[in-house]
Scaffold this motif. Structure first.
Motif, PDB file in Angstrom:
ATOM      1  N   ASN A   6       5.758  -9.251  -1.866  1.00  0.00           N
ATOM      2  CA  ASN A   6       5.954 -10.287  -2.863  1.00  0.00           C
ATOM      3  C   ASN A   6       4.612 -10.917  -3.136  1.00  0.00           C
ATOM      4  OD1 ASN A   6       8.461 -11.331  -4.051  1.00  0.00           O
ATOM      5  ND2 ASN A   6       9.218 -11.051  -1.934  1.00  0.00           N
ATOM      6  N   ALA A   7       4.168 -10.858  -4.373  1.00  0.00           N
ATOM      7  CA  ALA A   7       2.844 -11.423  -4.639  1.00  0.00           C
ATOM      8  C   ALA A   7       2.766 -11.946  -6.059  1.00  0.00           C
ATOM      9  CB  ALA A   7       1.779 -10.358  -4.413  1.00  0.00           C
ATOM     10  N   LYS A   8       1.869 -12.912  -6.231  1.00  0.00           N
ATOM     11  CA  LYS A   8       1.558 -13.413  -7.560  1.00  0.00           C
ATOM     12  C   LYS A   8       0.047 -13.334  -7.724  1.00  0.00           C
ATOM     13  CE  LYS A   8       5.385 -16.432  -8.755  1.00  0.00           C
ATOM     14  NZ  LYS A   8       6.326 -16.268  -7.621  1.00  0.00           N
ATOM     15  N   ILE A   9      -0.369 -12.838  -8.874  1.00  0.00           N
ATOM     16  CA  ILE A   9      -1.806 -12.630  -9.089  1.00  0.00           C
ATOM     17  C   ILE A   9      -2.150 -12.899 -10.545  1.00  0.00           C
ATOM     18  CG2 ILE A   9      -1.546 -10.145  -9.549  1.00  0.00           C
ATOM     19  CD1 ILE A   9      -4.188  -9.755  -7.945  1.00  0.00           C
ATOM     20  N   LYS A  10      -3.405 -13.323 -10.766  1.00  0.00           N
ATOM     21  CA  LYS A  10      -3.853 -13.548 -12.143  1.00  0.00           C
ATOM     22  C   LYS A  10      -3.893 -12.217 -12.894  1.00  0.00           C
ATOM     23  CE  LYS A  10      -6.799 -17.619 -11.555  1.00  0.00           C
ATOM     24  NZ  LYS A  10      -7.914 -17.802 -10.605  1.00  0.00           N
ATOM     25  N   ALA A  11      -3.444 -12.251 -14.137  1.00  0.00           N
ATOM     26  CA  ALA A  11      -3.370 -11.025 -14.936  1.00  0.00           C
ATOM     27  C   ALA A  11      -4.718 -10.312 -15.003  1.00  0.00           C
ATOM     28  CB  ALA A  11      -2.877 -11.356 -16.346  1.00  0.00           C
ATOM     29  N   GLU A  12      -5.809 -11.088 -15.164  1.00  0.00           N
ATOM     30  CA  GLU A  12      -7.113 -10.422 -15.348  1.00  0.00           C
ATOM     31  C   GLU A  12      -7.557  -9.659 -14.103  1.00  0.00           C
ATOM     32  OE1 GLU A  12      -6.451 -13.628 -15.969  1.00  0.00           O
ATOM     33  OE2 GLU A  12      -8.045 -14.973 -15.281  1.00  0.00           O
ATOM     34  N   ILE A  13      -7.114 -10.102 -12.931  1.00  0.00           N
ATOM     35  CA  ILE A  13      -7.503  -9.371 -11.714  1.00  0.00           C
ATOM     36  C   ILE A  13      -6.760  -8.034 -11.650  1.00  0.00           C
ATOM     37  CG2 ILE A  13      -7.525  -9.426  -9.195  1.00  0.00           C
ATOM     38  CD1 ILE A  13      -7.878 -12.434  -9.336  1.00  0.00           C
ATOM     39  N   LEU A  14      -5.496  -8.074 -11.999  1.00  0.00           N
ATOM     40  CA  LEU A  14      -4.711  -6.838 -12.003  1.00  0.00           C
ATOM     41  C   LEU A  14      -5.231  -5.877 -13.082  1.00  0.00           C
ATOM     42  CD1 LEU A  14      -2.434  -5.639 -10.406  1.00  0.00           C
ATOM     43  CD2 LEU A  14      -0.800  -6.617 -12.010  1.00  0.00           C
ATOM     44  N   ASP A  20      -3.215  -8.307   5.006  1.00  0.00           N
ATOM     45  CA  ASP A  20      -4.340  -9.110   4.540  1.00  0.00           C
ATOM     46  C   ASP A  20      -4.781  -8.801   3.116  1.00  0.00           C
ATOM     47  OD1 ASP A  20      -4.470 -10.317   7.039  1.00  0.00           O
ATOM     48  OD2 ASP A  20      -5.594  -8.616   7.831  1.00  0.00           O
ATOM     49  N   GLY A  21      -4.046  -7.911   2.458  1.00  0.00           N
ATOM     50  CA  GLY A  21      -4.420  -7.600   1.090  1.00  0.00           C
ATOM     51  C   GLY A  21      -4.069  -6.165   0.731  1.00  0.00           C
ATOM     52  N   ILE A  22      -4.542  -5.737  -0.432  1.00  0.00           N
ATOM     53  CA  ILE A  22      -4.234  -4.375  -0.841  1.00  0.00           C
ATOM     54  C   ILE A  22      -5.532  -3.581  -1.035  1.00  0.00           C
ATOM     55  CG2 ILE A  22      -2.100  -5.106  -1.981  1.00  0.00           C
ATOM     56  CD1 ILE A  22      -3.462  -4.609  -4.641  1.00  0.00           C
ATOM     57  N   SER A  23      -5.402  -2.257  -0.939  1.00  0.00           N
ATOM     58  CA  SER A  23      -6.564  -1.404  -1.161  1.00  0.00           C
ATOM     59  C   SER A  23      -6.112  -0.102  -1.800  1.00  0.00           C
ATOM     60  CB  SER A  23      -7.278  -1.126   0.159  1.00  0.00           C
ATOM     61  OG  SER A  23      -6.469  -0.301   0.964  1.00  0.00           O
ATOM     62  N   LEU A  24      -7.040   0.552  -2.439  1.00  0.00           N
ATOM     63  CA  LEU A  24      -6.744   1.873  -2.987  1.00  0.00           C
ATOM     64  C   LEU A  24      -8.010   2.701  -2.972  1.00  0.00           C
ATOM     65  CD1 LEU A  24      -7.959   2.381  -6.144  1.00  0.00           C
ATOM     66  CD2 LEU A  24      -6.277   0.617  -6.622  1.00  0.00           C
ATOM     67  N   ARG A  25      -7.844   4.000  -2.956  1.00  0.00           N
ATOM     68  CA  ARG A  25      -8.986   4.905  -3.056  1.00  0.00           C
ATOM     69  C   ARG A  25      -8.551   6.100  -3.895  1.00  0.00           C
ATOM     70  NH1 ARG A  25     -11.982   6.512   2.333  1.00  0.00           N
ATOM     71  NH2 ARG A  25     -12.654   4.345   2.234  1.00  0.00           N
ATOM     72  N   ALA A  26      -9.325   6.427  -4.905  1.00  0.00           N
ATOM     73  CA  ALA A  26      -8.933   7.512  -5.802  1.00  0.00           C
ATOM     74  C   ALA A  26     -10.140   8.359  -6.185  1.00  0.00           C
ATOM     75  CB  ALA A  26      -8.303   6.930  -7.066  1.00  0.00           C
ATOM     76  N   VAL A  27      -9.887   9.646  -6.358  1.00  0.00           N
ATOM     77  CA  VAL A  27     -10.924  10.591  -6.805  1.00  0.00           C
ATOM     78  C   VAL A  27     -10.403  11.269  -8.054  1.00  0.00           C
ATOM     79  CG1 VAL A  27     -12.206  12.678  -6.207  1.00  0.00           C
ATOM     80  CG2 VAL A  27     -11.710  10.993  -4.454  1.00  0.00           C
ATOM     81  N   LEU A  67      -8.711  -5.670  -2.295  1.00  0.00           N
ATOM     82  CA  LEU A  67      -8.358  -6.961  -2.865  1.00  0.00           C
ATOM     83  C   LEU A  67      -7.758  -7.790  -1.728  1.00  0.00           C
ATOM     84  CD1 LEU A  67      -8.700  -7.896  -5.782  1.00  0.00           C
ATOM     85  CD2 LEU A  67      -6.403  -7.067  -6.265  1.00  0.00           C
ATOM     86  N   ASN A  68      -8.498  -8.812  -1.288  1.00  0.00           N
ATOM     87  CA  ASN A  68      -8.019  -9.640  -0.173  1.00  0.00           C
ATOM     88  C   ASN A  68      -6.824 -10.462  -0.620  1.00  0.00           C
ATOM     89  OD1 ASN A  68     -10.346  -8.641   0.887  1.00  0.00           O
ATOM     90  ND2 ASN A  68     -11.504 -10.536   0.566  1.00  0.00           N
ATOM     91  N   LYS A  69      -6.038 -10.894   0.351  1.00  0.00           N
ATOM     92  CA  LYS A  69      -4.860 -11.676  -0.034  1.00  0.00           C
ATOM     93  C   LYS A  69      -5.266 -13.005  -0.670  1.00  0.00           C
ATOM     94  CE  LYS A  69      -3.638 -13.987   4.283  1.00  0.00           C
ATOM     95  NZ  LYS A  69      -2.722 -13.993   5.410  1.00  0.00           N
ATOM     96  N   GLU A  70      -6.515 -13.456  -0.397  1.00  0.00           N
ATOM     97  CA  GLU A  70      -6.994 -14.695  -1.021  1.00  0.00           C
ATOM     98  C   GLU A  70      -7.163 -14.546  -2.536  1.00  0.00           C
ATOM     99  OE1 GLU A  70      -8.486 -13.416   1.787  1.00  0.00           O
ATOM    100  OE2 GLU A  70      -7.462 -14.837   3.118  1.00  0.00           O
ATOM    101  N   ALA A  71      -7.243 -13.284  -3.003  1.00  0.00           N
ATOM    102  CA  ALA A  71      -7.382 -13.055  -4.447  1.00  0.00           C
ATOM    103  C   ALA A  71      -6.065 -13.299  -5.167  1.00  0.00           C
ATOM    104  CB  ALA A  71      -7.858 -11.622  -4.706  1.00  0.00           C
TER     105      ALA A  71
END
Lengths: 246, 226
Positions: free
Chosen positions: A4-12, A33-40, A52-56
């Motif tokens: 469950n999270a709320k985030i500013k649109a521009e960050i997403l 503590d947050g989310i991460s991704l790695r893509a090639v 993206l830390n949970k503080e974001a």
């Protein structure tokens, strides 16, 4: 399991901007503590690693899990959001969906099975030339080169950083001496060539004068790093070089 | 004037021409129009020059099959002699194989759940481009054409489906014709025979051999660690 999270649109949107040029589907690693991704990308030329830390987030509560996201679908709803909007993300375990809410708009987005999705390893690279500069400078260099060539050289010497592109008739050169850079660390001259298409995708999410770190070797990949979400998130971008044509 | 004797016999009367002698012995004799040369000799032909009265004669002999060509010159307006350096090879995209590969790596473009079992599967009437199973485990035969699909492709597909039905004693075999464009006439015929089609556009991308991949650097790192 819950997320469950709320985030500013521009960050997403930044997350989408960083990821979508490379892949259409991505695995979001959700942690406490947050989310991460790695893509090639499919050609294995570029890699993006995003934290993206949970503080974001405005609000953040999550168990450890993986969410398989179709970037185009997420983008479709995020395009309808405005700067300043708060987006709510909620994992619906029963239906395996991500519920995305922007204002009064709700999209229940089907998730993709993450079982077949790769976990790319980040190659450890020895890149001895390092500069930190304003994002707007590198953007200027790439934009100037784009009209004359499909590739450019990033050059780090012991006293300057250069972007150099040579077309059939014209030459573009952006030379930033040491005193106009935030930081420069190099014991000699390092130069590699890169595709402008890829660089263009990379610089798209760069805004204004945020500092960005660029590492260069000789005919080696470049490693570009910058902060997002007011330093509560971080992006590492690796790009494989082109080799000089004979 | 050109005289040729080999697989056939030819005579080309006087005229203004461009004669090109390539580094490998290939000869092309071009008239003022059209793409194809009027006369030519293949790579590896042996070349000698002789003088006969007022004519310069270029003699070219190819050994297998034996082909002899004599080019008579009575005046030469222009000679260009140059050694070309060129190690590049032409890369061509948009061939049938490219579409087969595209389907191989994107089986969902046929339909969801489609699985490819074999490429180039031999049957009595020839070789099936792609053979697989749909999500209900029904055998699927795929015939691929690179451009505009024609009636022959329908018959080819029909024969392959027949062969598979015989081999497996299975009445339920699907046949799908894949091409970037399929004319209505061909679609109607396919429907008549109970066959299917997919119009598949695929990207024609030329390999870029100047671009390195990140994997090349990962490998290097592995070897340096070892």
């Amino acid at each position: 399991m819950s997320f469950n999270a709320k985030i500013k649109a521009e960050i997403l949107k930044t997350l989408i901007e960083v990821t979508s040029p490379l892949v259409s589907e991505v695995k979001l690693n959700i942690g406490k503590d947050g989310i991460s991704l790695r893509a090639v990308d499919p050609a294995h030329v570029a890699m993006v690693d995003l934290q993206l830390n949970k503080e974001a987030f405005e609000e953040y509560q999550a168990d450890e899990m993986e969410l398989g996201i179709d970037i185009d679908r997420l983008n479709a709803i995020m395009r309808l959001s405005s700067t300043g909007d708060i987006v709510s993300l909620e994992y619906d375990e029963k239906n395996n969906r991500l519920i995305v809410k922007v204002g009064n708009l709700t999209r229940k987005m089907a998730l993709i099975d993450t079982a077949g999705m790769p976990d790319p390893k980040m190659p450890t690279l020895d890149l001895p030339g390092k500069v930190i500069l304003k994002a707007s400078e590198i953007t200027k260099g790439v934009k100037a080169s784009e009209s004359i060539s499909d590739h450019l050289a990033l050059i780090v010497t012991d006293d300057a950083f250069e972007v150099f592109a040579e077309g059939d008739t014209d030459i573009v050169n952006l030379k930033l001496p040491k005193d106009s850079l935030v930081e420069l660390e190099s014991d000699g001259k390092y130069k590699s060539l890169f595709s402008i298409d890829y660089l263009n995708n990379m610089i798209k999410p760069l805004k204004g004068d945020i500092p960005i770190t660029i590492k260069v070797g000789n005919d080696n990949p470049t490693r570009v790093e910058f902060d997002i979400a007011e330093s509560k998130g971080h992006v590492i971008y690796l790009l494989a070089p082109r080799i000089e044509s004979e | 004037m050109v005289k040729y004797q080999g697989r056939a016999k030819s005579f080309l009367d006087w005229g203004e021409r461009i004669v090109m002698i390539k580094q490998d012995g290939t000869i092309l004799i071009h008239q003022p129009i059209l793409r194809e040369p009027a006369n030519w000799q293949p790579s590896g032909s042996k070349i000698t020059f002789t003088i006969d009265g007022e004519y310069l004669i270029l003699n070219s002999i190819n050994s297998n099959p034996v082909e002899k060509m004599k080019v008579y010159f009575r005046s030469i307006s222009f000679i260009l002699v140059t050694a070309l350096r060129d190690r590049a090879k032409i890369l061509v995209s948009g061939m049938e194989n490219d579409l087969v590969n595209y389907i191989l790596f994107n089986p969902d473009c046929i339909e969801e759940g489609f699985r490819i079992k074999k490429r180039e599967k031999s049957v009595r009437s020839g070789s099936i481009d792609l053979f697989g199973y749909d999500k209900n485990h029904i055998p699927v035969v795929i015939e691929v054409k690179r451009g505009l699909a024609n009636i022959n492709a329908v018959h080819q597909l029909r024969m392959y489906v027949k062969d598979i039905k015989k081999d497996r004693e299975d009445v339920n075999v699907r046949g799908i014709l894949c091409a970037p464009r399929i004319p209505d006439m061909v679609k109607n015929l396919l429907t008549d025979y109970g066959l299917e089609w997919r119009e598949i556009e695929y990207p024609t991308v030329l390999p870029d051999d100047h671009q390195k991949t990140l994997e090349e650097f990962s490998e290097k790192n592995v070897t340096t660690i070892l």
